[in-house]
Design an enzyme around this catalytic site. Structure first.
Site, mmCIF file in Angstrom:
data_model
loop_
_atom_site.group_PDB
_atom_site.id
_atom_site.type_symbol
_atom_site.label_atom_id
_atom_site.label_comp_id
_atom_site.label_asym_id
_atom_site.label_seq_id
_atom_site.Cartn_x
_atom_site.Cartn_y
_atom_site.Cartn_z
ATOM 1 N N CYS A 7 -5.124 -2.701 3.032
ATOM 2 C CA CYS A 7 -4.992 -2.560 4.486
ATOM 3 C C CYS A 7 -6.096 -3.316 5.208
ATOM 4 C CB CYS A 7 -4.942 -1.086 4.862
ATOM 5 S SG CYS A 7 -4.313 -0.791 6.534
ATOM 6 N N LYS A 10 -9.631 1.802 -2.859
ATOM 7 C CA LYS A 10 -10.066 1.265 -1.573
ATOM 8 C C LYS A 10 -11.519 1.638 -1.303
ATOM 9 C CE LYS A 10 -8.556 0.961 3.251
ATOM 10 N NZ LYS A 10 -7.559 1.449 4.250
ATOM 11 N N GLU A 42 0.844 -1.198 0.000
ATOM 12 C CA GLU A 42 0.000 0.000 0.000
ATOM 13 C C GLU A 42 0.880 1.250 0.000
ATOM 14 O OE1 GLU A 42 -3.292 2.027 3.062
ATOM 15 O OE2 GLU A 42 -1.941 0.421 3.734
#
Length: 505
Positions: free
Chosen positions: A375, A325, A265
């Site tokens: 994440c 995301k 990330e």
């Protein structure tokens, strides 16, 4: 829950602690489950609520205490205020469990079996509420303790919350039977607990390799997972972590020899417009032809809105693949209303990011459909499950890219690994993880770590991954209905228990 000395999940400790809580709650219950028989003790449900709140606050504070590191060490928040903030979060989330414990003592029926079902339903509702309300923060849900152990075999059927419900039922049956039951009445709940606990272990031992394992294989792909180990306090410093990241990741992407190269990330910690001229074009040109592809993590934006994203580069594509995301981190990627004053006290580059769509298209390469998540998105199995609505188009490999350097060399690394392992078990898919500081690993479709890079080191993990097809029962129902079947079942148990209490004699 995980062992503080090595970070590994301890399923037996989760059961033992929950059984101890139920033992204490049961001591508060009115004799025979009749509220009118409470005697001189005033309103025992209040004491039960307080007990449940203390238990859950200690559990949750011990689970995500490492938030203190991000707030104090990297955010510059004074240590006392950072500690109070973490405690306040744990205390607030514990209210769900406090309510469940209070309702259990106030309304639990006399029979051990019905009481165990009632407690398991209330506990499951508390877990679901914590995992969904106000964007949800289900980190450390009880079911994750069972990613290893006998109950793990339930994961492809009922998921982590279903495992948590079964564990709560087992943890309740035994102490209630010990305290109240005699003879046959004792044997039935204890026998049921042993069946729920023991049969899965026997199945797992006897099953060996399932007969359809070969049929479900979707071939193999070799990946190179990059772990830059850029310290968080240097990551966004020009000439420091930024220069190191651009140089190291650029070199690895240029020289890699694996069919698929993956960065963590925000491996490139700048917007495309802020990168050195030609930097991103050079990566695109490197993978525009040949037999290799790359997935690169970086923020995307146009100066007005931003996203936490990955770009995928593969031969023959005019434009890169893009995943944004979907499930954003509160206080990290967006600021909840009325809390701007709190985040302004920290020296952390926080902002409001835009959210990507649910069930975005996978990255297709060499016969594999690779579904990224970023994440802590892998905490939300129901959202990952949305990718499994079609068996033909379901992912063959799950991918998590993360940077949890915010939390230092803490148990957060081990906890996040257990979360990813649970997703692999639920969907029977390999999970590939590329992270900044760890755990950079390959997890097979049975939740086993097959390859791992030493954490807090800079290096490349090259490994072969076997893609998988088919859909687990969990994938089938969660892709259609989300977690609503668990909500409905738990609410039905609670409603039935309350209705039976009101029924005359």
């Amino acid at each position: 829950m995980a062992a503080p000395w090595n970070g590994q999940p301890l399923w037996w400790l989760q059961l033992l602690s929950l059984a101890a809580l139920v033992w204490q709650l049961d001591a508060l219950r009115p004799v025979g489950g009749d509220a009118s028989a409470a005697g001189p003790r005033p309103r025992p449900w209040r004491a039960a609520g307080l007990l449940g709140w203390v238990f859950a606050t200690a559990w949750l504070f011990g689970t995500f205490w490492w938030l203190f590191i991000s707030m104090h060490t990297y955010g510059g928040l004074p240590a006392p205020l950072a500690a109070v903030a973490v405690f306040a979060l744990a205390a607030a989330l514990s209210l769900y469990y406090a309510l469940g414990c209070a309702l259990y003592v106030a309304f639990a029926p006399a029979g051990s079996l019905r009481a165990a079902a009632f407690f398991a339903a209330l506990w499951t509702l508390a877990e679901l509420l914590r995992g969904s309300w106000f964007t949800g923060f289900p980190w450390g849900a009880g079911g994750y303790a069972h990613v290893e152990g006998p109950l793990a075999v339930y994961a492809p059927w009922v998921g982590v919350y279903g495992i948590g419900a079964i564990a709560a039922g087992i943890a309740t049956l035994v102490p209630l039977a010990m305290r109240h039951a005699r003879g046959r009445a004792f044997a039935l709940p204890v026998g049921l607990a042993l069946v729920l606990f023991g049969v899965p272990a026997l199945i797992a031992l006897a099953r060996g390799v399932p007969a359809d394992d070969a049929a479900r294989s979707r071939g193999r792909i070799t990946v190179a997972l990059l772990q830059g180990n850029i310290p968080q306090d240097e990551k966004f410093i020009p000439g420091g972590g930024i220069a190191t990241a651009l140089q190291w990741y650029g070199a690895q992407l240029r020289d890699a020899d694996a069919p698929l190269v993956i960065t963590p990330e925000t491996a490139l910690p700048l917007l495309p417009s802020q990168l050195p001229p030609g930097y991103l074009d050079a990566i695109a040109a490197r993978y525009a032809s040949g037999t290799q592809a790359a997935i690169v993590g970086l923020p995307m934006g146009d100066g007005r809105s931003y996203s936490n994203a990955v770009l995928g580069f593969r031969p023959g594509e005019a434009a890169p693949y893009r995943y944004e995301k979907h499930h954003l981190v509160p206080f990290g990627e967006f600021i909840p209303g009325l809390f701007r004053w709190f985040t302004d006290m920290m020296n952390i580059p926080l902002g409001d990011f835009r959210s990507g769509g649910l069930a975005q298209a996978p990255f297709v390469w060499l016969g594999q459909r690779i579904a990224p998540n970023i994440c802590y998105e892998d905490l939300f199995g129901d959202e990952i499950g949305a990718n499994f609505r079609s068996a033909e188009e379901a992912p063959t490999v799950l991918l998590n890219v993360s940077n949890i350097a915010w939390f230092g060399d803490s148990i957060a690394i081990d906890q996040h690994l257990a979360i990813s392992r649970m997703r692999a078990l639920e969907f029977q898919r390999p999970m590939v993880r590329a992270t900044n500081t760890g755990a950079t690993v390959v997890i097979d479709h049975r939740g086993r770590v097959t390859h791992e890079l030493p954490r807090l080191t800079r290096g490349v993990l090259k490994a072969e991954v076997e893609g998988r097809g088919g859909r687990t029962p969990f994938a089938v129902w969660v892709s259609r209905f989300g977690l609503w079947p668990l909500w409905g079942l738990a609410l039905a148990v609670v409603a039935a228990t309350l209705a039976l209490r009101r029924r005359p004699g």
